[in-house]
Design a protein around this motif. Structure first.
Motif, PDB file in Angstrom:
ATOM      1  N   THR A  89     -43.527  -9.397 -24.363  1.00 10.38           N
ATOM      2  CA  THR A  89     -43.623  -8.771 -23.050  1.00 10.38           C
ATOM      3  C   THR A  89     -42.488  -7.765 -22.906  1.00 10.38           C
ATOM      4  OG1 THR A  89     -44.537 -10.811 -22.128  1.00 10.38           O
ATOM      5  CG2 THR A  89     -43.688  -9.198 -20.560  1.00 10.38           C
TER       6      THR A  89
ATOM      7  N   ASP B 282     -39.787  -6.936 -21.259  1.00 13.50           N
ATOM      8  CA  ASP B 282     -38.974  -7.712 -20.330  1.00 13.50           C
ATOM      9  C   ASP B 282     -37.775  -6.952 -19.775  1.00 13.50           C
ATOM     10  OD1 ASP B 282     -37.537  -7.545 -22.671  1.00 13.50           O
ATOM     11  OD2 ASP B 282     -36.928  -9.650 -22.699  1.00 13.50           O
TER      12      ASP B 282
ATOM     13  N   THR C  83     -32.386 -14.439 -19.246  1.00 10.07           N
ATOM     14  CA  THR C  83     -33.557 -13.576 -19.241  1.00 10.07           C
ATOM     15  C   THR C  83     -34.789 -14.429 -19.502  1.00 10.07           C
ATOM     16  OG1 THR C  83     -33.333 -13.112 -21.597  1.00 10.07           O
ATOM     17  CG2 THR C  83     -32.225 -11.618 -20.080  1.00 10.07           C
TER      18      THR C  83
ATOM     19  N   PRO D   5     -45.066  -7.597 -17.243  1.00  5.47           N
ATOM     20  CA  PRO D   5     -45.092  -8.932 -16.637  1.00  5.47           C
ATOM     21  C   PRO D   5     -46.378  -9.263 -15.898  1.00  5.47           C
ATOM     22  CG  PRO D   5     -42.920  -7.961 -16.369  1.00  5.47           C
ATOM     23  CD  PRO D   5     -43.790  -6.887 -16.955  1.00  5.47           C
TER      24      PRO D   5
ATOM     25  N   TYR E 163     -44.806 -15.939 -20.724  1.00  9.72           N
ATOM     26  CA  TYR E 163     -44.027 -15.205 -19.711  1.00  9.72           C
ATOM     27  C   TYR E 163     -44.753 -15.342 -18.378  1.00  9.72           C
ATOM     28  CZ  TYR E 163     -41.177 -11.320 -17.820  1.00  9.72           C
ATOM     29  OH  TYR E 163     -40.293 -10.556 -17.095  1.00  9.72           O
TER      30      TYR E 163
ATOM     31  N   GLU F 237     -39.655 -16.786 -14.858  1.00  9.80           N
ATOM     32  CA  GLU F 237     -38.604 -15.860 -14.444  1.00  9.80           C
ATOM     33  C   GLU F 237     -37.739 -16.477 -13.340  1.00  9.80           C
ATOM     34  OE1 GLU F 237     -38.127 -11.174 -13.088  1.00  9.80           O
ATOM     35  OE2 GLU F 237     -40.110 -12.057 -13.398  1.00  9.80           O
TER      36      GLU F 237
END
Length: 539
Positions: free
Chosen positions: A302, A304, A174, A250, A160, A165
């Motif tokens: 994570t 998210d 996502t 994050p 991540y 992102e």
């Protein structure tokens, strides 16, 4: 159990045909079940760190004359070896396949119930090909379809970053938790297609062992976000694991990503597009080697805000999770082995010092959590009398407590406090079957994973006749009743503080939980730490 294989052609209606096998016992020639390996549940994404694609309605596995070959193994995600046992048959990032095991004969009205099993391996390794429920179906009497999906692991499944992102936003997706999304894809495929195998999509038990049990909790949490008519999970089995703390945020995930860039000598100053381009063009072997060499070498979920809400553990604290569980009447079977710590101790063990132990735990948990549990376990900073060393004994114990013993009890405490204790079926296994010796040293006792030979009725090996009698009465018959959806499974416990225990001599006793108070002390201390924030990214 040695088996012989006989070709079996299966029509899946509009999905076409697949070629599997019927497994027979080599000793008796008795047919056990039908087996299909490598059944695709999703199409691969166009690039790494994108979501797998749902099979289109027009997707066909093959024709009657040219059926899809589903008589071998399921694809396996690239991964590190464990206990010096590398997977010998090769890896592929296109691992969006399941094994499917189907009972013999005609299904009952409405179809067979379904056991959807998620394999373990710390979310870093593992695959479906090491599990065999053939004897469970053909000998023990489980009349259910068993589905075991492969999914993306380690850096391929749980990386991540803000760069990923940015990339995901360009296609409306996502970011992160790709391994969990793969599991969900396989689960949705099961709901939508298991009727073609004779299964009942309204009777799905999601189960898992170790990291698969951890995954089961998060699949259940995600499923509870949906209205009843969109939910999939009817029952759950959480074997030898539980959710410990709110997954990293994050900011913490970004630290790990930056370490990976450094290990691969990719400049941090590059535009995000170039960073990802270089990462995606890196051969999987090189990427995996770099990923396991960094300080934060464990690739975990994570928070998210989509698959995992940042308020998930608050919903455990305030009872909202338990209330949703009760409203949907989702029953949970969960428990542990007596000696979990021995196997846990061999996964990336630290050096024989307390600072090294701390550094190792930081690869899995946020800094405030690690510092809190170290103070609880070693208040004077010294090795306690019960431990022989830091690198094996102390690490194995504290890791097993976080992965299983303490945190599972914390989850039970949260669910019971929210009014869901009537949905819980707790167990403890203190008995070891002989065939566990094929993979786990006998000196480790009833350690993590030895009970898979119980739950899977030998898991491809053969239980002794006296062992069959013991484990059938203790666990297998109630488990089969649980998967079949029977209301009274003859479990015997009357409160969440009791465990159905398979004792070393093979007897079954319902006992009070002697570890409860210490586990809840740790659980409550960790809940006081609060949820991860940006400061936790600092080591």
């Amino acid at each position: 159990m040695e088996t012989s294989r006989h070709p079996y052609l299966k029509s899946l209606a509009h999905r076409g045909y697949i070629q599997g096998v019927t497994l027979h016992s080599s000793a008796t020639d008795k047919p056990l079940c039908h087996y299909f390996g490598g059944v695709r549940y999703a199409l691969p994404p166009p690039e790494r760190w994108r979501k797998a694609q749902k099979l289109p309605e027009s997707y066909s596995y093959g024709t009657k004359d040219r059926p899809a070959s589903c008589d071998g193994d399921t694809a396996v995600c690239p991964q590190p070896s464990f206990m010096n046992h590398p997977y010998p048959k090769g890896f592929t990032e296109d691992c969006f396949q399941s094994t499917v095991w189907v009972p013999l004969g005609e299904p009952p009205k409405g179809g067979w119930p379904v056991l959807f099993f998620i394999h373990g391996g710390w979310l870093q390794f593992g695959h479906p090909n090491g599990f065999s429920p053939a004897a469970l179906l053909g000998d023990a009497g489980l009349n259910a379809i068993v589905v075991v999906p492969a999914y993306r692991l380690n850096v391929f499944g749980f990386l991540y970053s803000s760069e990923i992102e940015e990339d995901a936003s360009t296609v409306g997706e996502t970011v992160g938790n790709y391994g969990f999304w793969d599991q969900r894809q396989a689960l949705e495929w099961t709901r939508d297609n298991i009727g073609l195998f004779g299964g009942d999509p309204s009777q799905i038990t999601v189960s898992g062992y170790s990291a698969g049990a951890y995954s089961t909790f998060y699949q259940l949490a995600y499923d509870l976000q949906f209205p009843d008519d969109q939910a999939i999970i009817k029952r759950a089995c959480i074997w030898s694991n539980a959710a410990a703390v709110q997954p990293k945020n994050p900011a913490s995930a970004q630290v790990q990503f930056n370490q990976l860039l450094s290990a691969l000598e990719i400049p941090a100053a590059l535009p995000w597009t170039e960073k990802l381009s270089r990462l995606r063009s890196t051969p999987p072997e090189t990427l995996l080697s770099a990923a396991t060499s960094v300080e934060l070498h464990q690739y975990r979920p994570t928070s998210d805000s989509v698959f995992i809400q940042p308020t998930l553990f608050k919903s455990l604290d305030n009872g909202d999770f338990a209330r949703k569980l009760s409203a949907r009447n989702v029953r949970i079977m969960l428990g542990e082995c007596r000696d979990e710590r021995h196997l846990y101790a061999v996964w990336f063990p630290p050096q024989n010092t307390l600072p090294s132990l701390r550094q190792r735990l930081l690869a899995d948990y946020p800094r405030p959590v690690v510092d809190t549990i170290l103070k609880l376990h070693y208040p004077d900073g010294k090795l306690p009398a019960c431990c022989k060393n830091w690198d094996n004994d102390a690490f194995g114990r504290i890791y097993a407590n976080m992965q299983v013993h303490h945190m599972q009890r914390g989850l039970i405490h949260a669910l019971a406090s929210g009014g869901a204790s009537h949905l819980l079926y707790r167990y403890r296994i203190e008995y070891r079957v002989k065939c566990a010796d094929t993979s786990v040293p006998p000196s480790w006792g009833v350690t993590h994973s030895t009970d898979q030979y119980i739950w899977f009725w030998g898991n491809g090996e053969v239980l002794k006749p006296e062992e069959k009698t013991i484990v059938r009465r203790a666990l297998i018959d109630p488990f089969i009743n649980f998967v079949h959806g029977e209301v009274d499974i003859q479990w015997g416990t009357t409160s969440h503080r009791e465990l159905r225990t398979l004792k070393p001599d093979g007897s079954v006793q319902v006992v009070q939980d002697a570890c409860w108070d210490e586990a809840i002390r740790v659980w409550k201390a960790l809940r006081e730490v609060g949820e991860p924030d940006a400061s936790n990214a600092k080591l």
